[in-house]
Motif scaffolding. Structure first.
Motif, PDB file in Angstrom:
ATOM      1  N   ARG A 118       0.998  -1.122  -0.157  1.00 16.42           N
ATOM      2  CA  ARG A 118      -0.024  -0.049   0.013  1.00 16.42           C
ATOM      3  C   ARG A 118       1.006   1.168  -0.089  1.00 16.42           C
ATOM      4  NH1 ARG A 118      -2.990  -0.520   5.277  1.00 16.42           N
ATOM      5  NH2 ARG A 118      -4.001   1.302   4.564  1.00 16.42           N
ATOM      6  N   ARG A 153       0.878   4.139  -2.870  1.00 14.16           N
ATOM      7  CA  ARG A 153       0.629   5.460  -2.333  1.00 14.16           C
ATOM      8  C   ARG A 153       1.497   6.433  -2.796  1.00 14.16           C
ATOM      9  NH1 ARG A 153      -2.361   8.878   1.219  1.00 14.16           N
ATOM     10  NH2 ARG A 153      -1.062  10.187   2.290  1.00 14.16           N
ATOM     11  N   SER A 154       2.829   5.854  -2.437  1.00  8.25           N
ATOM     12  CA  SER A 154       4.128   6.742  -2.944  1.00  8.25           C
ATOM     13  C   SER A 154       4.272   7.036  -4.290  1.00  8.25           C
ATOM     14  CB  SER A 154       5.357   6.170  -2.428  1.00  8.25           C
ATOM     15  OG  SER A 154       5.593   5.033  -2.783  1.00  8.25           O
ATOM     16  N   ILE A 197      -8.969   2.749  -4.747  1.00 12.36           N
ATOM     17  CA  ILE A 197      -7.877   3.148  -3.753  1.00 12.36           C
ATOM     18  C   ILE A 197      -8.336   3.970  -2.504  1.00 12.36           C
ATOM     19  CG2 ILE A 197      -6.066   3.467  -5.490  1.00 12.36           C
ATOM     20  CD1 ILE A 197      -6.676   6.519  -5.602  1.00 12.36           C
ATOM     21  N   ILE A 243      -5.429   3.343   0.481  1.00 12.33           N
ATOM     22  CA  ILE A 243      -4.323   3.833  -0.164  1.00 12.33           C
ATOM     23  C   ILE A 243      -4.011   5.502   0.012  1.00 12.33           C
ATOM     24  CG2 ILE A 243      -2.878   4.020  -2.337  1.00 12.33           C
ATOM     25  CD1 ILE A 243      -3.223   1.181  -1.378  1.00 12.33           C
ATOM     26  N   VAL A 244      -5.437   6.057  -0.439  1.00  4.57           N
ATOM     27  CA  VAL A 244      -5.643   7.361  -0.036  1.00  4.57           C
ATOM     28  C   VAL A 244      -6.789   7.761   0.812  1.00  4.57           C
ATOM     29  CG1 VAL A 244      -4.256   8.168  -2.155  1.00  4.57           C
ATOM     30  CG2 VAL A 244      -6.584   7.998  -2.144  1.00  4.57           C
ATOM     31  N   GLU A 294      -8.084  13.252   0.108  1.00  3.79           N
ATOM     32  CA  GLU A 294      -7.031  13.191  -1.033  1.00  3.79           C
ATOM     33  C   GLU A 294      -7.547  12.847  -2.255  1.00  3.79           C
ATOM     34  OE1 GLU A 294      -3.401  11.939   2.190  1.00  3.79           O
ATOM     35  OE2 GLU A 294      -4.538  10.494   1.085  1.00  3.79           O
ATOM     36  N   LEU A 309      -0.084   6.029   5.972  1.00  2.00           N
ATOM     37  CA  LEU A 309      -1.416   5.489   5.183  1.00  2.00           C
ATOM     38  C   LEU A 309      -2.646   5.980   6.010  1.00  2.00           C
ATOM     39  CD1 LEU A 309      -0.016   1.788   4.704  1.00  2.00           C
ATOM     40  CD2 LEU A 309      -0.692   3.381   2.951  1.00  2.00           C
TER      41      LEU A 309
END
Length: 263
Positions: free
Chosen positions: A156, A160-161, A209, A214-215, A219, A261
């Motif tokens: 994750r 995400r990154s 996501i 993930i976000v 976001e 996260l």
């Protein structure tokens, strides 16, 4: 071409010329169509496995063999390869590629997972498992559930990154200007590639996501706003684009945001 390379490898093996073997294997693996690595050519390479003593060379040999369409999953070779990984005979990228080829030839994701967990230190195992990009590792023994959760968390974080790195490349003018010379990786060689690949245009696009944490939903809204502006061919130097940076990160340290996260 393959015939000549196999002949070269065979002669170099007899002469114990490891340098030539490595060069020939790299040429075979990276520059040849391995559909032609079959029959006697394939058998010759397999027969060399117990003869090669240099660990990095043996790892490269196995990495080449498993990409042949003639290769069928072999537990002995898999076991040997994971042992080579454990002593640093190859790097993460090549290991992930090779283990992926093992699964394509019949090894299960679960088998790979257990091999890595049992033979590698946890950090190295996580790095390879994440690089493989798999989400289903089969039935995990109870005593490994915590480790499996660690792998899922790392996956994750990686996802995400990657999303936020692409976001930065698009909305931050300095990232865009210097990405091609920066030591930081944004996942794309230049801004236009990130723009063309931007997938978050509607709330529907971000559902997965958000659900996978993930976000955050907030976001995700910013990602969709960017998608809308890009779809309308908004100038990347516009104030509307620049404002999204502040809206996404607020007053927080970007690295804290990237590696934290949603709960």
């Amino acid at each position: 071409m393959i015939e000549k390379i196999i002949h070269l490898i065979t002669n170099a093996s007899l002469d114990k010329d490891d340098r030539v073997i490595v060069s020939a294997l790299k040429l075979l693996k990276n520059d040849c169509n391995l559909e032609g690595l079959e029959g006697d050519y394939f058998a010759q390479l397999v027969s060399m496995i117990p003869l090669v003593k240099e660990q990095s060379t043996k790892a490269l040999l196995i990495e080449t063999i498993v990409e042949s369409p003639e290769f069928v999953s072999d537990d002995t070779i898999l076991d040997e390869y994971v042992k080579l990984i454990s002593v640093g005979a190859t790097n993460v990228q090549e290991a992930a590629r090779c283990l992926g080829a093992f699964t394509a030839s019949g090894s299960t994701n679960n088998q790979i997972f257990l091999q890595l967990v049992n033979k590698l230190n946890n950090e190295f195992a996580v790095e390879i498992l994440v690089s493989m990009g798999r989400s289903n590792w089969g039935e995990i023994p109870h005593y490994l559930e915590t480790f499996a959760q660690e792998v899922q968390k790392a996956q994750r974080i990686r996802y995400r990154s990657g999303i936020i790195a692409a976001f930065l490349l698009i909305v931050h003018p300095l990232c865009s200007e210097y990405a091609h010379v920066s030591s930081l990786s944004f996942g794309y060689p230049f801004t236009e590639a990130a723009v063309n690949d931007w997938a978050w245009v509607t709330p529907k696009n971000t559902e997965n996501i958000v659900q996978r944490k993930i976000v955050t939903s907030k976001e995700a809204e910013v990602l969709v706003k960017l998608g809308g502006l890009l779809r309308n061919n908004m100038d990347l130097n516009s104030n509307e684009i620049a404002k999204l940076y502040t809206e996404f990160f607020e007053d927080k340290n970007p690295f804290d945001v990237i590696y934290t996260l949603p709960k």
